[in-house]
Enzyme design. Structure first.
Site, PDB file in Angstrom:
ATOM      1  N   ASP A  73       2.050 -11.069  15.117  1.00 55.48           N
ATOM      2  CA  ASP A  73       2.123  -9.619  15.270  1.00 55.48           C
ATOM      3  C   ASP A  73       0.810  -9.115  15.849  1.00 55.48           C
ATOM      4  OD1 ASP A  73       3.578  -6.990  14.501  1.00 55.48           O
ATOM      5  OD2 ASP A  73       1.587  -6.733  13.641  1.00 55.48           O
ATOM      6  N   GLU A 101      -1.598  -5.565  16.531  1.00 59.83           N
ATOM      7  CA  GLU A 101      -1.875  -4.137  16.374  1.00 59.83           C
ATOM      8  C   GLU A 101      -2.630  -3.707  17.621  1.00 59.83           C
ATOM      9  OE1 GLU A 101      -0.866  -2.039  13.996  1.00 59.83           O
ATOM     10  OE2 GLU A 101       0.245  -3.702  13.088  1.00 59.83           O
ATOM     11  N   HIS A 137       1.304  -2.269   8.334  1.00 58.64           N
ATOM     12  CA  HIS A 137       0.911  -2.124   9.742  1.00 58.64           C
ATOM     13  C   HIS A 137      -0.412  -2.849  10.026  1.00 58.64           C
ATOM     14  CE1 HIS A 137       4.158   0.655  10.712  1.00 58.64           C
ATOM     15  NE2 HIS A 137       3.909   1.267   9.570  1.00 58.64           N
ATOM     16  N   ASP A 174       2.186  -7.941   8.291  1.00 55.75           N
ATOM     17  CA  ASP A 174       3.466  -7.651   8.937  1.00 55.75           C
ATOM     18  C   ASP A 174       4.186  -8.915   9.377  1.00 55.75           C
ATOM     19  OD1 ASP A 174       2.913  -5.038   8.490  1.00 55.75           O
ATOM     20  OD2 ASP A 174       2.762  -4.442  10.601  1.00 55.75           O
TER      21      ASP A 174
END
Length: 394
Positions: A14, A16, A161, A166
């Site tokens: 994942d 960000e 988040h 995540d």
């Protein structure tokens, strides 16, 4: 580089990133996290996460900080993406990648990041986008298909988040959804019977759109979730009288087994009918959590004709669902004799196109008793209007 043995494992990852606030502004990666998963035992084997310092700290907006807590001060001492590019490449290259909406977001951002440092990006052995997968298999039984919604449904807590958290939550959500589908496959919910009597069809202008619902009938149907459109808890069937035939029989579309589907186009000049079919499209798409990964084929075609058209499909004896064929009648509307004007059933061997072509002539009219059958394949999705009974006027 990752070993050949390790490449059999699945990499959940994942990103960000910053949220662009100006036209033409790119996303900047602020955090990368992954877990390595054993597909045979469903256990986490390895994990890694790091903050990433962007080239411009001013890209970190206040609204972004509120969502995940990553501030400019937090990343000022972090490595740049160029510093971690080798490790990310070695971990991802040649493996199966997994993540939520990775095909349209995370994979794109990675390629952009490698292009910015003039490096070739890692390439996956395969991809598992859980958003697309769960859209096809799990549906909207838990609400929308956002990770935080699914996590709340299964009692997994709130989404943080943050990349590593995540990725782990994504893995747990997939396991939960797979378990539900497995249990349903060995202990399926009660099937909703599909009545085939044409008497169950109601005039389209008597359908109450507020009473239309969509339900999941079984978790799998030809590898995909099967759903059904109901009207007041009964499978929706509609009757449409005196529809003008625009184009005759076609074999353009194929069924799931690759056999031609017999279909023809009729005018849909009634705004009431168009509104009803548009509503069925909207409700079904919402139930499926439909996104842009597939092409949705609307019931009403408004693209290439002077008036809207819809496609009516015939059911043959070799169709997807055994047990019934489309009943086809022809009626001589020009005759004043009641005996001659009574509909006469058409007898055909499997509904051969050559045998029926004379009946479905453009400009003729047909009374149609129709079932609405949703479908959801990887390439396309929509609803078919399948005729239980047709009365062709000539």
């Amino acid at each position: 580089m990752a070993s050949i043995v390790d490449q059999s494992k699945i990499a959940f990852f994942d990103l960000e990133t910053t949220v662009p606030t100006r036209p033409g502004e790119a996303h900047a990666i602020l955090e990368f996290g992954y877990i390595l998963v054993c597909p045979e035992r469903l256990i986490e084997l390895e994990s890694f996460s790091t903050l990433v310092r962007p080239h411009d700290l001013s890209l970190i907006s206040d609204s972004f900080v509120r969502s995940n807590g990553i501030t400019a001060d937090a990343v000022v001492s972090a490595p740049t993406f160029s510093d971690i590019a080798d490790r990310v490449y070695d971990f991802l290259h040649g493996r199966v990648w997994a993540g939520h909406n990775i095909l349209s977001f995370d994979c794109v951002r990675l390629r952009e990041a490698y292009a910015q440092i003039n490096r070739p990006p890692p390439e996956p052995k395969g991809t598992i986008d859980s958003l697309a997968l769960l859209t096809q298999r799990f549906g909207r039984r838990a609400g929308d298909l956002k990770i935080d919604t699914l996590a709340a449904y299964f009692g997994l807590g709130q989404q943080r988040h943050r990349s590593l958290a995540d990725a782990r939550m994504n893995f747990e959500v997939v396991k939960c959804c797979a378990t539900v589908l497995f249990l349903e496959s060995i202990n399926p919910r009660e099937q909703i019977p599909i009545p085939v009597e044409s008497d169950n069809a109601i005039p389209y202008n008597e359908v109450c759109m507020a009473s239309i619902t969509v339900v999941s009938v079984s978790p799998y149907f030809h590898r995909f979730q099967k759903i059904q459109i109901l009207h007041r808890d009964i499978p929706l069937q509609i009757r449409c009288d005196s529809m003008r035939i625009r184009f005759g029989l076609s074999t353009k579309y194929l069924d799931y087994a690759g056999r031609p589907r017999l279909s023809f186009m009729v005018d849909a000049n009634s705004p009431t009918l168009c509104n009803l079919l548009d509503a069925c499209d909207h409700i079904t798409k919402r139930f499926l959590g439909f996104d842009c990964n597939s092409e949705w084929r609307p019931l009403v075609n408004r693209k290439f004709s002077e008036s809207p058209t819809v496609r009516l499909n015939l059911r043959t004896e070799d169709g997807e669902r055994s047990g019934w064929m489309t009943e086809i009648y022809h009626k001589d509307s020009s005759s004043s004799s009641s005996s001659l004007s009574a509909p006469q059933m058409v007898s055909c061997s499997g509904y051969d196109v050559a045998e029926l072509d004379w009946l479905f002539r453009p400009g003729g009219f047909v009374d149609a008793y129709l079932c609405l059958e949703p479908y959801n394949y990887p390439e396309n999705a929509g609803i078919r209007l399948v005729a239980k009974k047709l009365i062709v006027h000539y």
